[in-house]
Motif scaffolding. Structure first.
Motif, short mmCIF file in Angstrom:
data_model
loop_
_atom_site.label_atom_id
_atom_site.label_comp_id
_atom_site.label_asym_id
_atom_site.label_seq_id
_atom_site.Cartn_x
_atom_site.Cartn_y
_atom_site.Cartn_z
N ASP A 279 70.88 42.13 63.73
CA ASP A 279 72.32 42.38 63.63
C ASP A 279 72.67 43.82 64.01
O ASP A 279 73.65 44.05 64.72
CB ASP A 279 72.80 42.09 62.20
N GLN A 280 71.87 44.76 63.54
CA GLN A 280 72.15 46.15 63.86
C GLN A 280 71.98 46.41 65.36
O GLN A 280 72.80 47.12 65.98
CB GLN A 280 71.23 47.08 63.07
N HIS B 286 74.92 44.73 67.20
CA HIS B 286 76.14 45.49 66.95
C HIS B 286 76.18 46.75 67.82
O HIS B 286 77.19 47.03 68.49
CB HIS B 286 76.23 45.87 65.47
N ASP B 287 75.07 47.48 67.83
CA ASP B 287 75.02 48.71 68.64
C ASP B 287 75.14 48.39 70.13
O ASP B 287 75.76 49.15 70.89
CB ASP B 287 73.71 49.46 68.36
N LEU C 16 76.68 45.72 71.52
CA LEU C 16 78.01 45.22 71.85
C LEU C 16 79.06 46.33 71.88
O LEU C 16 79.98 46.30 72.71
CB LEU C 16 78.42 44.14 70.85
N VAL C 17 78.94 47.30 70.98
CA VAL C 17 79.97 48.35 70.92
C VAL C 17 79.61 49.55 71.80
O VAL C 17 80.35 50.53 71.83
CB VAL C 17 80.20 48.82 69.46
N SER D 210 75.64 37.08 66.16
CA SER D 210 75.75 38.16 65.19
C SER D 210 77.14 38.13 64.58
O SER D 210 78.02 37.38 65.01
CB SER D 210 75.47 39.51 65.85
N VAL E 210 80.15 40.80 63.79
CA VAL E 210 80.66 42.14 64.05
C VAL E 210 82.09 42.19 63.53
O VAL E 210 82.94 41.38 63.94
CB VAL E 210 80.62 42.48 65.56
N GLU E 211 82.35 43.12 62.61
CA GLU E 211 83.69 43.26 62.01
C GLU E 211 84.16 41.92 61.43
O GLU E 211 85.31 41.50 61.62
CB GLU E 211 84.69 43.78 63.05
N SER F 96 79.19 46.05 76.54
CA SER F 96 80.27 46.50 75.66
C SER F 96 81.64 46.22 76.28
O SER F 96 82.60 45.92 75.56
CB SER F 96 80.12 47.99 75.36
N TYR G 201 82.46 42.68 75.54
CA TYR G 201 82.82 42.50 74.14
C TYR G 201 84.23 43.03 73.86
O TYR G 201 85.01 42.39 73.15
CB TYR G 201 81.81 43.21 73.24
#
Length: 565
Positions: free
Chosen positions: A287-288, A291-292, A294-295, A359, A361-362, A415, A418
């Motif tokens: 997940d981490q 997340h990293d 995608l953003v 995952s 995210v938010e 990113s 996303y």
């Protein structure tokens, strides 16, 4: 037919071989001599039925029934119901013989009646039987301990669940099925071959097996065979349960088999907890990483490859990438349910190539597609529906939209895909769009309207076109706004608009005339039509923003939860 349980160490037929029961004869119920004997009791009072226990060998002189030997007829069904193993009667003192009617009932219930020799000493019988029972039980407990120790060692050696089940089956001589409440089955390699060979799946689906097991039925009917089963319940995460099931296919089940199954259930529970703990740790790393990624916090391809390999999610640089965000239209799962949905989706993906990564995210469910070929929309939708059913999120109809980001060719550009999917998510939510698949290109004029600042001029424009229609609808319980929306959706075709609204086409014409009068417009003029359509879309966006505000306020007061059974 009377239930039998063979192999508890001492069984009824072995009583006849004991020295202090030499000369004893079985008068009736010989078919029940396989019942286990675990204690001895003496019956010399009429109300003995209140004191007997399962597995007892009951002995008596017949004194309570000396005046009415036929009273045994009523007692036998009660003894069978209590689980008494056999009845030994010392005749020639108070009873000369057992009446034929009593023996017939005993045969009917497969309940052994044993005639004891006149010289039988009850205390010696009790001592001899209990000595044998204790010796056999001690041997059984020693075997049970050896089995438990061996199975524990196998888990410590790193054996997988299927391998452990295989070793247990070798000990018990029968196949074992591990069924989860989610409808999945784990078996050993040899049991999997057995299922294919005997066509077991033709008789039972996993759903049917679960229904039978949950109902507490002790037997399964497979074709012309009646199979005895032993079941141990195992607790899982989130309140779910699994059922460790032993089938009496090759040989009869023994009480020691049931005890072994219970001990194995403890080990499997510990192994499941261990596996789930490992999965949670792995999931946090995944997940981490996602997340990293995608953003846009991972800048270089080298860093991406290092972290993806460490998480077990190798990147296919030959394929393309695009992000997808799931937007729940009506009822939405809470965060705990989202985590379970992601877990189920990842388990599905482990059976295929790693072309989909999941995952949260938010608090949104995000799917990253990394594939050389296009993932079919039908397949992606099916995977999500299966995951929803697995977590029992199907008590009411649910609807969702796939908000699509643009397709990119480089992993370092994910990113941007996303961010575009997040924009589609926000705009479609505000505008109340309900299509299953929504891309940025399909948002049309909403892409521009979304960027307009919420000021006085925008409000005045919206009120100029919409307020007269709202007032009229409220006063006359009419549907002018709804009719206009359907009219433009059907490309200004009156007949199709009437069909969509389930009304007469003259009614649609009448409503359109009211619109013209109230707004002073001509729907034949393109400029009037354009302004009216823009006003309707702004009206829909305003309603969507108000709905989101109400949900946000409610969310601050009371978190929204969807309860599971």
């Amino acid at each position: 037919m009377r239930e039998q349980s063979a192999g508890h160490g001492l069984i009824g037929s072995e009583l006849l071989a004991m020295p202090h029961l030499a000369g004893a004869k079985v008068l009736a119920g010989s078919a029940g001599l396989k019942a286990a004997v675990i204690r001895v009791n003496v019956m010399e009072v009429p109300d003995v039925i209140d004191w007997v226990m399962p597995g007892e060998f009951l002995i008596s002189t017949g004194y309570p029934f000396r005046d009415d030997p036929n009273a045994f007829v009523e007692l036998i069904p009660q003894l069978v119901a209590k689980g008494v193993a056999a009845l030994g009667i010392k005749t020639k003192r108070f009873l000369d013989e057992i009446p034929p009617r009593v023996l017939a009932v005993a045969d009917q219930y497969h309940f052994p009646i044993i005639e004891l020799p006149p010289g039988t000493v009850f205390s010696e019988v009790v001592r001899e039987v209990m000595e044998r029972v204790l010796v056999e039980e001690a041997a059984g407990l020693a075997l049970l301990q050896r089995r438990f120790q061996r199975f524990s060692e196998l888990l410590l050696e790193g054996k997988e669940l299927g391998e452990l089940l295989g070793y247990v089956e070798e000990e018990l001589g029968n196949p074992i099925l591990l069924l989860s409440s989610a409808g999945k089955m784990h078996v050993s390699r040899q049991t999997n071959q057995w299922i294919q060979t005997v066509g077991f799946a033709q008789h039972f689906s996993i759903t049917q097996l679960l229904q039978t097991i949950k109902s507490g039925m002790p037997n399964l009917i497979a074709g012309d065979r009646e199979l005895r089963v032993a079941v141990t319940k195992i607790k899982e995460q989130f309140g779910a349960e699994s059922y460790l099931t032993l089938l009496a296919w090759h040989q009869e089940l023994k009480p020691l088999d049931t005890l072994t199954l219970e001990r194995v259930g403890v080990l499997i529970h510990l192994e499941m907890m261990n596996v789930n703990a490992r999965r949670e740790v792995e999931a946090k790393y995944i997940d981490q990483f996602l997340h990293d990624w995608l953003v846009g916090r991972i800048g270089t391809r080298r860093d991406l490859d290092l972290r993806s390999e460490a998480c077990g999610c190798p990147i296919n640089h030959q394929g393309s990438f695009h992000a997808v965000i799931i937007r729940w239209i009506d009822t939405a799962p809470n965060l705990l349910q989202l985590k379970r949905i992601v877990q189920q989706l990842r388990q599905q993906e482990s059976l295929r190539s790693r072309d989909l990564l999941y995952s949260i995210v938010e608090d949104r469910l995000v799917i990253l597609v990394n594939s050389e070929s296009d993932v079919l929309e039908k397949e992606l939708k099916q995977r999500l529906r299966v995951a929803l059913q697995e977590v029992q999120f199907n008590h009411s109809p649910y609807a969702f939209s796939f908000c699509l980001g643009n397709r990119v060719q480089s992993a370092t550009e994910v990113s941007s895909s996303y961010m575009q999917a997040a924009k589609v998510y926000s705009i479609s939510q505000i505008c109340g769009l309900q299509q299953e698949w929504i891309s940025y290109q399909e948002l049309g004029v909403y892409k521009i309207l979304y960027l307009l600042p919420q000021g006085k001029e925008l409000s005045q424009f919206r009120e100029e076109w919409i307020t007269p229609l709202e007032v009229y609808d409220w006063k006359h319980q009419s549907s002018l706004i709804l009719t206009l929306l359907a009219y433009f959706e059907q490309h200004e075709n009156v007949r199709k608009t009437a069909q969509q609204l389930y009304t007469h086409h003259n009614t649609v014409i009448y409503r359109l005339e009211r619109v013209k009068e109230l707004l002073g417009v001509d729907l034949q003029r393109s400029d009037d039509r354009l302004q009216l359509q823009i006003a309707l879309k702004l009206h829909a966006m305003e309603a969507g923003m108000q709905e989101r505000t109400v949900e946000a306020i409610a969310g601050e007061r009371t978190p929204f939860l969807v309860h599971l059974d």
